[in-house]
Design a protein around this motif. Structure first.
Motif, PDB file in Angstrom:
ATOM      1  N   ILE A 121      -6.447   4.851   2.914  1.00 42.47           N
ATOM      2  CA  ILE A 121      -5.419   5.884   2.764  1.00 42.47           C
ATOM      3  C   ILE A 121      -6.084   7.209   2.375  1.00 42.47           C
ATOM      4  N   ILE A 173      -5.997  10.773   4.520  1.00 42.13           N
ATOM      5  CA  ILE A 173      -5.510  12.054   3.981  1.00 42.13           C
ATOM      6  C   ILE A 173      -6.584  13.136   4.125  1.00 42.13           C
ATOM      7  N   ALA A 220      -6.968   7.099  20.141  1.00 41.18           N
ATOM      8  CA  ALA A 220      -6.219   6.049  19.458  1.00 41.18           C
ATOM      9  C   ALA A 220      -4.760   6.166  19.873  1.00 41.18           C
ATOM     10  N   GLU A 221      -4.090   5.031  20.054  1.00 38.49           N
ATOM     11  CA  GLU A 221      -2.698   5.082  20.497  1.00 38.49           C
ATOM     12  C   GLU A 221      -1.759   5.463  19.369  1.00 38.49           C
ATOM     13  N   SER A 222      -2.128   5.112  18.150  1.00 38.65           N
ATOM     14  CA  SER A 222      -1.237   5.353  17.022  1.00 38.65           C
ATOM     15  C   SER A 222      -2.032   5.228  15.740  1.00 38.65           C
ATOM     16  N   LEU A 223      -1.381   5.556  14.640  1.00 41.36           N
ATOM     17  CA  LEU A 223      -1.958   5.353  13.316  1.00 41.36           C
ATOM     18  C   LEU A 223      -1.319   4.116  12.698  1.00 41.36           C
ATOM     19  N   ASN A 224      -2.036   3.453  11.808  1.00 43.27           N
ATOM     20  CA  ASN A 224      -1.433   2.406  10.979  1.00 43.27           C
ATOM     21  C   ASN A 224      -0.303   3.057  10.172  1.00 43.27           C
ATOM     22  N   HIS A 283     -13.860   4.258  21.715  1.00 46.56           N
ATOM     23  CA  HIS A 283     -13.524   5.663  21.940  1.00 46.56           C
ATOM     24  C   HIS A 283     -14.460   6.608  21.203  1.00 46.56           C
ATOM     25  N   ILE A 296      -2.101  13.309  17.340  1.00 41.83           N
ATOM     26  CA  ILE A 296      -3.274  12.451  17.516  1.00 41.83           C
ATOM     27  C   ILE A 296      -4.235  13.187  18.443  1.00 41.83           C
ATOM     28  N   PHE A 355      -7.373  13.962   7.999  1.00 35.96           N
ATOM     29  CA  PHE A 355      -6.339  14.743   8.675  1.00 35.96           C
ATOM     30  C   PHE A 355      -6.212  16.147   8.093  1.00 35.96           C
ATOM     31  N   THR A 374       0.831  -1.207   0.000  1.00 38.72           N
ATOM     32  CA  THR A 374       0.000   0.000   0.000  1.00 38.72           C
ATOM     33  C   THR A 374       0.866   1.256   0.000  1.00 38.72           C
ATOM     34  N   ALA A 406       0.865   2.670   7.177  1.00 35.27           N
ATOM     35  CA  ALA A 406       0.574   3.070   5.795  1.00 35.27           C
ATOM     36  C   ALA A 406      -0.300   4.327   5.753  1.00 35.27           C
ATOM     37  N   ILE A 407      -1.190   4.457   6.737  1.00 34.94           N
ATOM     38  CA  ILE A 407      -2.020   5.669   6.830  1.00 34.94           C
ATOM     39  C   ILE A 407      -1.123   6.858   7.146  1.00 34.94           C
ATOM     40  N   ILE A 457       2.763  13.138  13.795  1.00 36.89           N
ATOM     41  CA  ILE A 457       1.398  13.491  13.406  1.00 36.89           C
ATOM     42  C   ILE A 457       0.599  13.614  14.697  1.00 36.89           C
ATOM     43  N   SER A 507     -10.527   1.387  18.993  1.00 38.56           N
ATOM     44  CA  SER A 507     -11.117   2.704  18.711  1.00 38.56           C
ATOM     45  C   SER A 507     -12.634   2.671  18.714  1.00 38.56           C
ATOM     46  N   GLY A 555       0.785   7.885   4.132  1.00 35.83           N
ATOM     47  CA  GLY A 555      -0.077   8.574   3.164  1.00 35.83           C
ATOM     48  C   GLY A 555      -0.281  10.038   3.544  1.00 35.83           C
ATOM     49  N   ILE A 556      -0.561  10.271   4.819  1.00 35.25           N
ATOM     50  CA  ILE A 556      -0.800  11.640   5.291  1.00 35.25           C
ATOM     51  C   ILE A 556       0.451  12.494   5.093  1.00 35.25           C
ATOM     52  N   ASP A 561     -10.760   7.994  14.880  1.00 42.94           N
ATOM     53  CA  ASP A 561     -10.484   8.238  16.304  1.00 42.94           C
ATOM     54  C   ASP A 561      -9.249   9.148  16.440  1.00 42.94           C
ATOM     55  N   ALA A 562      -8.182   8.774  15.757  1.00 42.90           N
ATOM     56  CA  ALA A 562      -6.937   9.550  15.850  1.00 42.90           C
ATOM     57  C   ALA A 562      -7.105  10.978  15.337  1.00 42.90           C
ATOM     58  N   ARG A 599     -10.177   3.424  13.273  1.00 41.30           N
ATOM     59  CA  ARG A 599      -8.997   3.781  14.078  1.00 41.30           C
ATOM     60  C   ARG A 599      -8.475   5.172  13.686  1.00 41.30           C
TER      61      ARG A 599
END
Lengths: 255, 255
Positions: free
Chosen positions: B244, B248, A237-241, B163, A233, B251, A126, A243-244, A231, B160, A247-248, B132-133, B129
């Protein structure tokens, strides 16, 4: 022109099945492309295919587009046993492993994505697809990342591996080669000096580094970057994936 | 306090195995949480758990955190047969299906993500997720999206779902309820009047709609939005993965 294979014990069939493993790919120095989308992208990209194989129905549907390579017709039941999808489309190709995909980091231009020890095949694929869409020049898979020849990586790239440069390399060398030429290298881990990713200038040349899903970038690489980014938050959520997050950051900094 | 189960033919074991199917979830009106991260998040969120079950090792490691619900100790081989991961951690919980998760679209505030016919469980979970972030209020799964109680959806949400608000609803109703209150609803499909996602104002309230992986948003929903947006693709990739693209846009517009 077509050779028809009806025995599941055929030597070639066994070799094709083995292409889901590193050992099998090494033995024949080829890797497997599954499904018409990927095979078609490979043909368009003039990739050195060594064979095309599929069911009678699939071969007949697409044969007008085939290059001059050996074609093997498989029974439906043999086609089911090749590759790693549970419901294969019934068309495949094999391609030569590039014996030299070396790109000199000191000559590389444009914007690059460096991947440090990324483990999930879907995430890698991805990110390569997203890097293509964001207009990046290439992606470097550092040591410890999974192989770019795994079937699931190949499928998630959706053909983007034929559009951008995709190389394996030592990220220490790549980061050094960029920073010595004053090209910015942005890491993406939290450190006390990390900056909000929206507060740095866009890249015209340089690199973005993404790290392992659980552990992030290796500490020694984090110390080599021009700047590490985070990034923010907002929720719980504790974190982002990974690949996400990639992308951002790519769509913000390569715009 | 713990009931020990050693027969793989035990009635409860059969019910737990069936929770990977819609029929099995409907029969007991419960769904399955797999792995300590998710079970722990559910306990923190005071979710109405109906049981916790796991191997002796896992139960002993975590029992200090358990609420007052029946606890079942499983043999390792039984634990292997529950859930849908190939290498389960060995701890699970069952939770009551919410019999009323209704949120009135006419009262909903904040920023929402609407999902129209999204099919891939990993994509849905990752978008929840990411929502949430990004600080969104909730996610609405429209008709035709896969169930939020599928084990793979639950795992990719990474907690998430506890949350933010996660509801099923008719997107026609949701879009109408927002636009009638002059809250912007941004679709994300190409149409001749679509705008670059960077050229619209950020949201303080409103919604973003993501569509099906292959076909995008349903045409009738596209006509109901305030504005449809696109993400410019620079390279040769045909499209972005839906999760993805959602990351984008969220965010950018919820910042």
């Amino acid at each position: 022109m077509r050779e028809r294979i009806t025995s599941s014990q055929n030597k070639r069939v066994k070799q094709w099945r083995a292409l889901t493993t590193k050992k099998g790919r090494k033995a024949t120095q080829t890797y497997l492309l599954e499904g018409w989308h990927l095979v078609q992208e490979a043909i368009k990209a003039r990739l050195p295919l060594t064979a095309i194989m599929g069911t009678e129905e699939q071969l007949t549907a697409h044969e007008g587009a085939f290059p001059a390579v050996p074609i093997y017709e498989l029974t439906d039941s043999i086609a089911q046993t090749i590759g790693d999808t549970s419901t294969p489309q019934g068309i495949f190709a094999t391609a030569s492993m590039p014996n030299d995909d070396h790109v000199d980091p000191k000559q590389a231009s444009g914007i690059w994505l460096f991947l440090d020890q990324v483990q999930d095949p879907g995430n890698i694929g991805t990110m390569v697809r997203t890097a293509d869409a964001a207009g990046l020049t290439g992606v470097v898979l550092g040591r410890g990342s999974v192989s770019r020849f795994l079937p699931k990586v190949l499928r998630s790239m959706q053909g983007s591996q034929f559009h951008i440069q995709l190389v394996e390399g030592d990220l220490h060398d790549w980061i050094t080669a960029f920073t010595e030429r004053d090209l910015p290298v942005y890491g993406t881990n939290l450190d006390p000096q990390a900056k909000d990713y929206r507060d740095v200038p866009s890249l015209s040349q340089g690199a973005i580094v993404m790290g392992n899903e659980g552990n992030g970038m290796a500490p020694d690489l984090q110390r080599m970057t021009t700047q590490n980014l985070y990034i923010p938050i907002k929720g719980q959520a504790e974190s982002l994936n990974v690949a996400i997050a990639a992308g951002i950051v790519m769509f913000r900094l390569a715009e």
